[in-house]
Design an enzyme around this catalytic site. Structure first.
Site, PDB file in Angstrom:
ATOM      1  NE  ARG A 225      28.350  21.679 -23.211  1.00 50.54           N
ATOM      2  CZ  ARG A 225      28.675  20.817 -22.257  1.00 50.54           C
ATOM      3  NH1 ARG A 225      27.801  20.511 -21.308  1.00 50.54           N
ATOM      4  NH2 ARG A 225      29.879  20.258 -22.245  1.00 50.54           N
ATOM      5  CD  GLU A 253      26.371  27.502 -18.244  1.00 49.69           C
ATOM      6  OE1 GLU A 253      27.448  26.899 -18.061  1.00 49.69           O
ATOM      7  OE2 GLU A 253      25.309  26.944 -18.613  1.00 49.69           O
ATOM      8  CG  HIS A 272      27.481  24.082 -16.368  1.00 48.76           C
ATOM      9  ND1 HIS A 272      27.792  24.582 -17.612  1.00 48.76           N
ATOM     10  CD2 HIS A 272      27.691  22.734 -16.462  1.00 48.76           C
ATOM     11  CE1 HIS A 272      28.187  23.608 -18.411  1.00 48.76           C
ATOM     12  NE2 HIS A 272      28.125  22.466 -17.732  1.00 48.76           N
TER      13      HIS A 272
END
Length: 308
Positions: A225, A253, A272
Protein backbone atom coordinates in the site's frame (compact mmCIF):
# COMPACT_ATOMS: atom_id res chain seq x y z
CA UNK A 1 -42.13 -22.51 -8.21
CA UNK A 2 -40.22 -22.38 -4.96
CA UNK A 3 -38.67 -19.12 -3.85
CA UNK A 4 -34.83 -19.15 -3.94
CA UNK A 5 -33.43 -19.34 -0.43
CA UNK A 6 -30.19 -17.50 -1.27
CA UNK A 7 -29.78 -14.25 -3.23
CA UNK A 8 -26.35 -13.36 -4.63
CA UNK A 9 -25.42 -10.12 -6.42
CA UNK A 10 -22.33 -9.56 -8.59
CA UNK A 11 -21.29 -6.27 -10.22
CA UNK A 12 -21.03 -7.36 -13.87
CA UNK A 13 -22.52 -9.62 -16.51
CA UNK A 14 -19.05 -11.00 -17.11
CA UNK A 15 -18.64 -12.28 -13.57
CA UNK A 16 -22.17 -13.67 -13.66
CA UNK A 17 -21.29 -15.59 -16.83
CA UNK A 18 -18.03 -16.84 -15.36
CA UNK A 19 -19.87 -18.23 -12.32
CA UNK A 20 -21.95 -20.54 -14.47
CA UNK A 21 -25.20 -22.24 -13.48
CA UNK A 22 -26.19 -21.61 -9.87
CA UNK A 23 -26.87 -24.43 -7.41
CA UNK A 24 -30.52 -25.17 -6.67
CA UNK A 25 -32.08 -22.56 -4.45
CA UNK A 26 -29.62 -19.78 -5.42
CA UNK A 27 -30.65 -16.72 -7.43
CA UNK A 28 -27.93 -14.62 -9.07
CA UNK A 29 -28.52 -10.97 -9.98
CA UNK A 30 -26.22 -8.38 -11.51
CA UNK A 31 -26.04 -5.28 -9.33
CA UNK A 32 -23.25 -2.78 -9.96
CA UNK A 33 -24.16 -0.95 -6.72
CA UNK A 34 -24.80 2.25 -8.67
CA UNK A 35 -28.54 2.05 -7.90
CA UNK A 36 -30.67 1.06 -4.90
CA UNK A 37 -30.33 -2.52 -3.67
CA UNK A 38 -32.51 -5.03 -5.55
CA UNK A 39 -33.83 -6.55 -2.31
CA UNK A 40 -33.92 -5.88 1.41
CA UNK A 41 -32.07 -9.14 2.09
CA UNK A 42 -29.00 -10.20 0.07
CA UNK A 43 -27.05 -13.23 1.21
CA UNK A 44 -23.85 -12.49 -0.72
CA UNK A 45 -22.82 -9.16 -2.25
CA UNK A 46 -19.77 -8.85 -4.51
CA UNK A 47 -18.94 -5.12 -4.93
CA UNK A 48 -17.12 -3.69 -7.98
CA UNK A 49 -13.36 -4.27 -8.00
CA UNK A 50 -11.70 -0.86 -7.97
CA UNK A 51 -14.57 1.32 -6.71
CA UNK A 52 -15.79 -0.73 -3.76
CA UNK A 53 -15.06 1.96 -1.17
CA UNK A 54 -17.39 4.34 -2.99
CA UNK A 55 -20.22 1.80 -3.12
CA UNK A 56 -20.46 0.26 0.35
CA UNK A 57 -22.80 3.00 1.55
CA UNK A 58 -25.42 1.45 -0.77
CA UNK A 59 -25.65 -1.42 1.72
CA UNK A 60 -26.92 0.82 4.52
CA UNK A 61 -30.32 -0.45 5.62
CA UNK A 62 -29.94 -3.73 3.69
CA UNK A 63 -29.67 -7.07 5.48
CA UNK A 64 -26.49 -8.62 4.06
CA UNK A 65 -25.09 -12.02 4.95
CA UNK A 66 -21.62 -11.53 3.48
CA UNK A 67 -19.74 -8.89 1.50
CA UNK A 68 -17.15 -10.58 -0.71
CA UNK A 69 -14.42 -8.19 -1.82
CA UNK A 70 -12.45 -8.68 -5.03
CA UNK A 71 -9.28 -7.31 -3.38
CA UNK A 72 -6.89 -8.69 -0.79
CA UNK A 73 -6.43 -5.44 1.13
CA UNK A 74 -9.16 -4.18 3.43
CA UNK A 75 -7.57 -1.35 5.38
CA UNK A 76 -10.20 1.31 6.10
CA UNK A 77 -13.12 -0.97 5.21
CA UNK A 78 -14.28 -1.32 8.81
CA UNK A 79 -14.80 2.46 8.92
CA UNK A 80 -17.17 2.49 5.93
CA UNK A 81 -18.82 -0.95 6.10
CA UNK A 82 -22.31 -0.72 7.61
CA UNK A 83 -22.37 -2.03 11.16
CA UNK A 84 -22.83 -5.73 11.73
CA UNK A 85 -21.87 -6.95 8.26
CA UNK A 86 -19.40 -9.75 7.61
CA UNK A 87 -16.65 -9.05 5.10
CA UNK A 88 -14.34 -11.45 3.26
CA UNK A 89 -11.26 -10.50 1.30
CA UNK A 90 -10.02 -12.09 -1.92
CA UNK A 91 -7.11 -14.11 -0.58
CA UNK A 92 -6.06 -16.68 -3.22
CA UNK A 93 -6.97 -14.39 -6.15
CA UNK A 94 -4.16 -11.83 -6.48
CA UNK A 95 -1.07 -13.30 -4.81
CA UNK A 96 0.47 -14.86 -7.94
CA UNK A 97 -0.03 -11.83 -10.17
CA UNK A 98 1.19 -9.38 -7.53
CA UNK A 99 4.27 -11.53 -6.96
CA UNK A 100 4.93 -11.64 -10.71
CA UNK A 101 4.85 -7.85 -10.87
CA UNK A 102 7.06 -7.52 -7.78
CA UNK A 103 9.74 -9.71 -9.33
CA UNK A 104 9.29 -7.92 -12.66
CA UNK A 105 9.85 -4.55 -11.01
CA UNK A 106 12.96 -5.83 -9.24
CA UNK A 107 14.45 -7.16 -12.47
CA UNK A 108 13.48 -4.07 -14.46
CA UNK A 109 15.09 -1.76 -11.89
CA UNK A 110 18.20 -3.86 -11.40
CA UNK A 111 18.91 -4.44 -15.09
CA UNK A 112 17.98 -0.94 -16.27
CA UNK A 113 15.12 -2.01 -18.53
CA UNK A 114 13.39 1.42 -18.42
CA UNK A 115 16.59 2.94 -19.87
CA UNK A 116 16.52 0.41 -22.69
CA UNK A 117 12.90 1.26 -23.49
CA UNK A 118 13.69 4.97 -23.62
CA UNK A 119 16.68 4.28 -25.84
CA UNK A 120 14.53 2.16 -28.15
CA UNK A 121 12.04 5.03 -28.48
CA UNK A 122 15.00 7.11 -29.70
CA UNK A 123 16.29 4.31 -32.00
CA UNK A 124 19.49 4.42 -29.96
CA UNK A 125 21.69 1.40 -29.15
CA UNK A 126 22.62 1.75 -25.50
CA UNK A 127 24.81 -0.79 -23.78
CA UNK A 128 25.84 -0.63 -20.16
CA UNK A 129 26.66 -2.85 -17.21
CA UNK A 130 23.81 -3.13 -14.72
CA UNK A 131 23.16 -4.37 -11.20
CA UNK A 132 22.44 -8.08 -10.89
CA UNK A 133 19.65 -9.73 -8.97
CA UNK A 134 21.79 -12.79 -8.31
CA UNK A 135 23.77 -12.65 -5.08
CA UNK A 136 21.88 -9.63 -3.74
CA UNK A 137 20.64 -9.60 -0.14
CA UNK A 138 16.85 -9.25 -0.39
CA UNK A 139 14.43 -8.44 2.43
CA UNK A 140 10.75 -9.32 2.11
CA UNK A 141 8.98 -6.82 4.37
CA UNK A 142 5.76 -8.73 4.97
CA UNK A 143 5.34 -12.49 4.81
CA UNK A 144 1.66 -13.12 4.22
CA UNK A 145 0.19 -14.64 1.10
CA UNK A 146 1.79 -12.14 -1.27
CA UNK A 147 5.14 -12.22 0.53
CA UNK A 148 5.27 -16.01 0.31
CA UNK A 149 4.38 -15.91 -3.38
CA UNK A 150 7.19 -13.41 -3.98
CA UNK A 151 9.62 -15.62 -2.04
CA UNK A 152 8.74 -18.65 -4.15
CA UNK A 153 9.49 -16.70 -7.33
CA UNK A 154 12.68 -15.05 -6.08
CA UNK A 155 14.41 -18.16 -4.71
CA UNK A 156 15.50 -19.49 -8.14
CA UNK A 157 17.32 -16.19 -8.81
CA UNK A 158 20.10 -17.15 -6.38
CA UNK A 159 19.48 -14.36 -3.89
CA UNK A 160 20.23 -14.15 -0.18
CA UNK A 161 16.60 -13.99 0.90
CA UNK A 162 14.97 -13.38 4.27
CA UNK A 163 11.66 -12.02 5.52
CA UNK A 164 10.56 -9.56 8.19
CA UNK A 165 7.16 -9.88 9.86
CA UNK A 166 5.45 -9.28 13.19
CA UNK A 167 7.22 -12.19 14.91
CA UNK A 168 10.51 -14.05 14.42
CA UNK A 169 10.34 -17.67 13.26
CA UNK A 170 11.48 -20.11 10.62
CA UNK A 171 8.57 -20.90 8.32
CA UNK A 172 8.94 -23.63 5.70
CA UNK A 173 12.67 -23.03 5.62
CA UNK A 174 12.41 -19.23 5.34
CA UNK A 175 14.13 -17.23 8.08
CA UNK A 176 11.65 -14.64 9.32
CA UNK A 177 12.92 -11.84 11.53
CA UNK A 178 10.78 -9.68 13.81
CA UNK A 179 9.96 -6.14 12.74
CA UNK A 180 11.68 -4.85 15.89
CA UNK A 181 14.96 -6.06 14.40
CA UNK A 182 14.72 -3.80 11.34
CA UNK A 183 17.37 -1.27 12.46
CA UNK A 184 20.06 -3.98 12.64
CA UNK A 185 18.99 -5.63 9.36
CA UNK A 186 18.83 -2.67 7.00
CA UNK A 187 22.53 -1.84 6.79
CA UNK A 188 23.41 -4.75 4.51
CA UNK A 189 20.05 -5.13 2.73
CA UNK A 190 20.35 -4.28 -0.96
CA UNK A 191 16.74 -4.82 -2.05
CA UNK A 192 13.56 -4.42 0.04
CA UNK A 193 10.29 -5.78 -1.34
CA UNK A 194 7.28 -4.53 0.63
CA UNK A 195 3.97 -6.40 0.68
CA UNK A 196 2.60 -5.41 4.09
CA UNK A 197 -1.09 -4.57 4.50
CA UNK A 198 -2.08 -0.96 5.04
CA UNK A 199 -3.51 0.61 8.19
CA UNK A 200 -2.36 2.64 11.16
CA UNK A 201 0.02 -0.05 12.40
CA UNK A 202 2.11 -0.01 9.22
CA UNK A 203 1.66 3.56 8.00
CA UNK A 204 5.03 5.19 7.33
CA UNK A 205 7.04 2.14 8.37
CA UNK A 206 9.47 3.04 5.58
CA UNK A 207 10.42 6.51 6.81
CA UNK A 208 13.54 8.65 6.69
CA UNK A 209 15.27 6.57 9.37
CA UNK A 210 14.51 3.34 7.47
CA UNK A 211 15.79 4.75 4.18
CA UNK A 212 18.83 6.32 5.83
CA UNK A 213 19.83 2.95 7.26
CA UNK A 214 19.90 1.29 3.83
CA UNK A 215 23.18 1.26 1.90
CA UNK A 216 23.73 3.64 -1.01
CA UNK A 217 22.03 2.42 -4.17
CA UNK A 218 19.55 0.15 -2.38
CA UNK A 219 16.28 -0.61 -4.18
CA UNK A 220 12.89 -0.27 -2.47
CA UNK A 221 9.98 -2.06 -4.16
CA UNK A 222 6.42 -1.52 -2.92
CA UNK A 223 3.52 -3.75 -4.00
CA UNK A 224 1.64 -3.36 -0.70
CA UNK A 225 0.00 0.00 0.00
CA UNK A 226 1.24 3.50 -0.80
CA UNK A 227 1.13 4.88 2.77
CA UNK A 228 3.62 2.24 3.93
CA UNK A 229 6.28 4.64 2.62
CA UNK A 230 6.76 8.23 3.76
CA UNK A 231 6.61 9.84 0.32
CA UNK A 232 8.46 13.01 1.32
CA UNK A 233 11.32 10.94 2.73
CA UNK A 234 11.43 8.82 -0.42
CA UNK A 235 11.55 11.91 -2.63
CA UNK A 236 14.40 13.31 -0.53
CA UNK A 237 16.47 10.13 -0.88
CA UNK A 238 15.74 9.43 -4.54
CA UNK A 239 16.37 13.05 -5.56
CA UNK A 240 19.93 12.63 -4.29
CA UNK A 241 20.29 9.35 -6.16
CA UNK A 242 21.00 7.56 -2.90
CA UNK A 243 18.01 5.20 -2.99
CA UNK A 244 16.17 3.70 -5.97
CA UNK A 245 12.50 2.71 -5.99
CA UNK A 246 10.02 0.65 -8.00
CA UNK A 247 6.45 1.34 -6.95
CA UNK A 248 3.15 -0.24 -7.89
CA UNK A 249 1.43 1.82 -5.18
CA UNK A 250 1.99 5.42 -4.15
CA UNK A 251 0.81 7.98 -1.63
CA UNK A 252 -1.10 9.91 -2.92
CA UNK A 253 -2.73 7.61 -5.45
CA UNK A 254 -3.24 8.06 -8.32
CA UNK A 255 0.02 9.96 -8.40
CA UNK A 256 -0.96 13.44 -9.61
CA UNK A 257 0.59 15.11 -12.63
CA UNK A 258 3.54 17.21 -11.54
CA UNK A 259 4.34 15.13 -8.46
CA UNK A 260 8.14 14.99 -7.94
CA UNK A 261 8.19 11.17 -7.91
CA UNK A 262 7.44 11.11 -11.64
CA UNK A 263 10.84 12.59 -12.46
CA UNK A 264 13.06 11.21 -9.72
CA UNK A 265 16.18 9.40 -10.94
CA UNK A 266 16.03 5.67 -10.41
CA UNK A 267 12.26 5.56 -9.78
CA UNK A 268 10.01 3.20 -11.73
CA UNK A 269 6.24 3.61 -11.32
CA UNK A 270 3.43 1.20 -12.19
CA UNK A 271 -0.22 2.32 -11.80
CA UNK A 272 -1.39 -0.12 -9.08
CA UNK A 273 -1.80 -3.10 -11.39
CA UNK A 274 -0.27 -5.83 -9.23
CA UNK A 275 -3.31 -8.08 -9.13
CA UNK A 276 -4.93 -6.87 -12.33
CA UNK A 277 -3.93 -9.57 -14.80
CA UNK A 278 -5.66 -12.26 -16.82
CA UNK A 279 -5.30 -14.57 -13.83
CA UNK A 280 -7.81 -12.52 -11.85
CA UNK A 281 -10.94 -13.37 -13.83
CA UNK A 282 -10.97 -17.15 -13.36
CA UNK A 283 -9.64 -16.91 -9.80
CA UNK A 284 -12.26 -14.45 -8.55
CA UNK A 285 -14.96 -16.56 -10.19
CA UNK A 286 -13.59 -19.66 -8.47
CA UNK A 287 -13.58 -17.92 -5.08
CA UNK A 288 -17.09 -16.47 -5.43
CA UNK A 289 -18.41 -19.81 -6.68
CA UNK A 290 -16.88 -21.50 -3.64
CA UNK A 291 -18.50 -18.96 -1.32
CA UNK A 292 -21.89 -19.51 -2.95
CA UNK A 293 -21.59 -23.27 -2.62
CA UNK A 294 -20.54 -22.97 1.01
CA UNK A 295 -23.50 -20.71 1.80
CA UNK A 296 -25.86 -23.11 0.02
CA UNK A 297 -24.46 -26.00 2.07
CA UNK A 298 -24.65 -24.08 5.33
CA UNK A 299 -20.85 -24.02 5.70
CA UNK A 300 -18.69 -21.17 7.02
CA UNK A 301 -17.46 -18.82 4.24
CA UNK A 302 -13.75 -18.45 3.47
CA UNK A 303 -11.50 -15.45 4.11
CA UNK A 304 -13.59 -13.68 6.77
CA UNK A 305 -11.57 -10.66 7.90
CA UNK A 306 -14.38 -8.57 9.47
CA UNK A 307 -16.87 -10.64 11.42
CA UNK A 308 -19.70 -8.21 11.91
Amino acid sequence: MSTPSILVTVPSDRLATDLGVMPDGVELQVWAMDSPAPAQRIDLVVPPYMSMSNMLSRLEGVEVGLVQSQSIGYDGVRDILPSGMRFANAASVHEASTAELAVGLVIAAQRGIPDFVRAQDQRRWMSHSAESLADRRVMLLGYGGVGKAIAARLKPFEVDLFAVASSARVEEGMPVRAVEELPELLGDTEIVVISLPGGDATRGIVDDAFLSALPDGALVVNVGRGPLIDTDALVAHTSRGRIRAALDVTDPEPLPEGHPLWEQPGVLIAPHVGGNSSAMRPRIARLVRSQIERLAAGDEPLNIVIDG
